[in-house]
Motif scaffolding. Structure first.
Motif: not given
Ligand code: SF4
Ligand code: SF4
Ligand code: SF4
Lengths: 252, 382
Positions: A14-16, A48-57
């Motif tokens: 999650a460094c962005g 929930e302590g997990q990092n996830v990216r949001r973007l078009c699939m």
């Protein structure tokens, strides 16, 4: 052979860097928003302590492309699903229809357009990786052909089965997507929709729309037939010599 | 011609309504300025999670559906040749035309870039339901305008063009019925693409059929209500001998529609949602009991159907149920799937109500200056 991205949630810190790189690459104004908007095409969220990216699939059979009445959205042969702000009239059907809730709108502008990740189309056309994949220091976002990425995802899962769920998100969702994801927890915990149908939703409307020409022909003949019969009946009833067919002027 | 005895013959209070109308129009103009200078976000409660509100749910879905009386009635008169219904064709076509104009005007508010509405003509996407709806609405509005034009030609004393339209009426009506069948059902098809978002109480592969049949029912309901309102506003008689058989047709349409809805709910196994009185379950019950079960039950009785007040009440319920259905499909049923609640902003209501009011004013104006209603039926007339 279409390209895409593989996102590995277990490697993301999650460094962005991806969000910032995307802003620069696509000249999007303003700071990175906490959730995707028309001006922030990708974000990283921690759930929930997990990092996830949001973007078009970047769906293989994109719902957004099928619904757009003016063809402002299109899938390129290389894989990216692109948007033409010059055609879009702003009906927002793409936002309603996208099974992943991806397209966003400029609600605060008098001349608004849709915003969504376009898989760095211009870079991809030159054979370069997307800006976000290039910026990722941890190999959490990697660029490649869909086949390569699926193989890589499978390899990572097989090598450490305890670290991953045995599910490659995007392999079957909505008929398959160009962006694939793997993670340590079920995807609904990461805020991804797991209720998306396996078949591309676009097929459901096409099954109806494809019948229109036949329908018009049959319905047209039927209606004309009805008219012919009723008019003829009137003609017969009013006796010979009465040339009345069809409605005459209105009688008040 | 004296079916009106059971109705209060009180005329409308024009002064009061003129004031209400003026206030509404001023507010409407204010919101219009804001909408086009500050964007959609400034006047609506729409956002990235809930992109379609009442301008789609009410103005588009209900506007088009409630104007379905026009194609139904022209088919009855010109194709099935039931000429006795002719006296109510003109007001119905006029309402149809005004209804579609209302829809297009509302779309100009809802589209992010309405000045590009014509893009649907030059950029094609035959895979899009929205594309099909756009074309049908465009063509059908033209058909309605032509069907109505003889009334204007008559007034102007232009007999040649009026005769021309009369000669073309059969193909026109057939085109109108085909176009209507297509887009009335397509408004339902719009939602076929969201199987994971629309609540199973409303989602069904048969949505296009549901939308079509319920539009016929509600369209007829509107014809009855219009006749009633014209009667109150312009002191005309209620044509009971015409409206009663129409109500019978409406009952049949609603009955078939109701059965099919129940069957779809059975297939989606949604009885639990209804029994548990969930948010969606409650909204469905109100829609279905009030808008389908009750009008069908009431209007099945000849006594109620032949009494003006019973007929008007039943039709009103059917129309109300129709409106609730469209709002449930477009709003209630989508809220959970989209993960957001939506209630329209005051300014969204202002635009919708303002457009309805303007439409009614134009109708009143047309009735005064054009020959909409048949002669000899005005109050005190023969
Ligand atoms: S995820 Fe949504 S916006 Fe992206 S390609 Fe698929 S349907 Fe289109
Ligand atoms: S909002 Fe624009 S891109 Fe999206 S469906 Fe409508 S016209 Fe197409
Ligand atoms: S692929 Fe390009 S447009 Fe898409 S999120 Fe990455 S940097 Fe942004």
């Amino acid at each position: 052979m279409s390209v895409g991205l593989l996102f590995d949630s277990t490697r993301c810190v999650a460094c962005g860097a991806c969000s910032t790189a995307c802003k620069e690459q696509n000249k999007l104004p303003g700071p990175v928003d906490p959730e995707p908007t028309a001006r922030t095409w990708t974000t990283v969220q921690t759930l929930e302590g997990q990092n996830v990216r949001r973007l078009c699939m970047h769906c293989l059979v994109p719902t957004c492309v099928s619904v757009c009445p003016v063809g402002a959205l299109a899938r390129t042969p290389e894989g990216p699903v692109v948007y033409d702000g010059g055609k879009c009239m702003g009906c927002r059907y793409c936002m309603m229809a996208c099974p992943f809730g991806v397209p966003k709108y400029e609600w605060d502008k008098p001349v608004p357009v849709v915003g969504k990740c376009i898989l760095c189309t211009s870079r991809v056309k030159e054979g370069r990786p997307t800006a976000c994949a290039e910026a990722c220091p941890y190999g959490a976002t990697v660029f490649g052909t869909r086949e390569q990425l699926a193989k890589e995802a499978r390899k990572r899962i097989q090598e450490s089965p305890s670290a991953y769920r045995d599910h490659i998100y995007g392999l079957g969702e909505a008929g398959g997507t160009g962006v694939l994801m793997i993670a340590a927890v079920p995807f609904e915990k990461l805020g991804l929709r797991t209720d998306v149908p396996k078949d591309p939703p676009a097929m459901r409307t096409w099954q109806v729309l494809a019948n229109i020409p036949d329908f018009v022909a049959v319905w047209g003949c039927f209606l004309y037939g009805v008219h012919w019969i009723t008019a003829r009946r009137e003609e017969v009833a009013s006796g010979p010599g009465a040339g009345g067919h069809g409605p005459e002027g209105r009688s008040s | 011609m004296n079916g009106s005895t059971a109705l209060p013959s009180r005329r409308l209070n024009w002064g009061f309504w003129t004031v209400v109308f003026s206030i509404l129009v001023v507010a409407f103009l204010g919101v219009t300025v804001l909408r086009f200078s500050k964007g959609l976000g400034a006047v609506t409660h729409l956002n990235d999670t809930f992109p379609w509100g009442i301008w789609i749910g009410f103005d588009l879905l209900c506007g088009v559906g409630l104007a379905a009386g026009a194609f139904t009635l022209t088919a009855v008169v010109h194709l099935f040749n039931l000429k006795r219904f002719e006296p109510i064709v003109r007001p119905t076509i006029l309402t149809g035309f005004l209804g579609y104009t209302f829809v297009i005007l509302a779309l100009l508010f809802d589209l992010g870039q309405p000045w590009r509405i014509w893009h649907a003509i030059i950029y094609w996407n035959p895979h899009s339901v929205m594309f099909e709806v756009a074309w049908c609405v465009m063509l059908y509005t033209t058909v309605l305008a032509i069907e109505f034009s003889p009334v204007v030609f008559e007034r102007l004393g232009w007999h040649a063009p009026a005769r021309l339209v009369h000669r073309m009426i059969t193909p026109l009506v057939i085109a109108g019925v085909i176009l209507s069948t297509l887009h009335q059902s397509s408004l339902g098809s719009l939602y076929l693409i969201v199987p994971s978002k629309l609540h199973p109480l409303w989602y069904s592969p048969l949505l296009p059929l549901f939308f079509y049949i319920s539009a016929i029912g509600a369209g007829i309901g509107m014809v009855v209500l219009e006749s009633y309102m014209s009667k109150r506003a312009f002191g005309r008689n209620l044509e009971m001998e015409l409206l009663e058989p129409l109500a019978r047709a409406m009952v049949v349409a609603l009955f078939i529609y109701g059965l099919m809805r129940l069957q779809a709910i059975n297939r989606n196994q949604c009885w639990g949602d209804i029994a548990s009185f969930s948010y969606e379950g409650k909204m469905f019950l109100v829609e279905f009991v009030l808008g389908v079960v009750l009008p069908v039950a009431m209007l099945s009785f000849r006594r109620i159907r032949t009494s003006p007040s019973g007929l008007v009440t039943g039709s009103f319920l059917a129309v109300l149920g129709f409106v609730m259905n469209r709002l449930n499909v477009s709003i209630t049923g989508m809220e959970r799937g989209l993960g957001a609640r939506y209630s329209p902003a005051l300014m969204e209501y202002t635009v919708s109500l303002g457009l309805v009011a303007i439409g009614m004013a134009v109708f009143a104006f047309a009735v005064r200056y054009l020959n909409i209603f048949p002669e000899g039926q005005r109050e005190g007339g023969s």
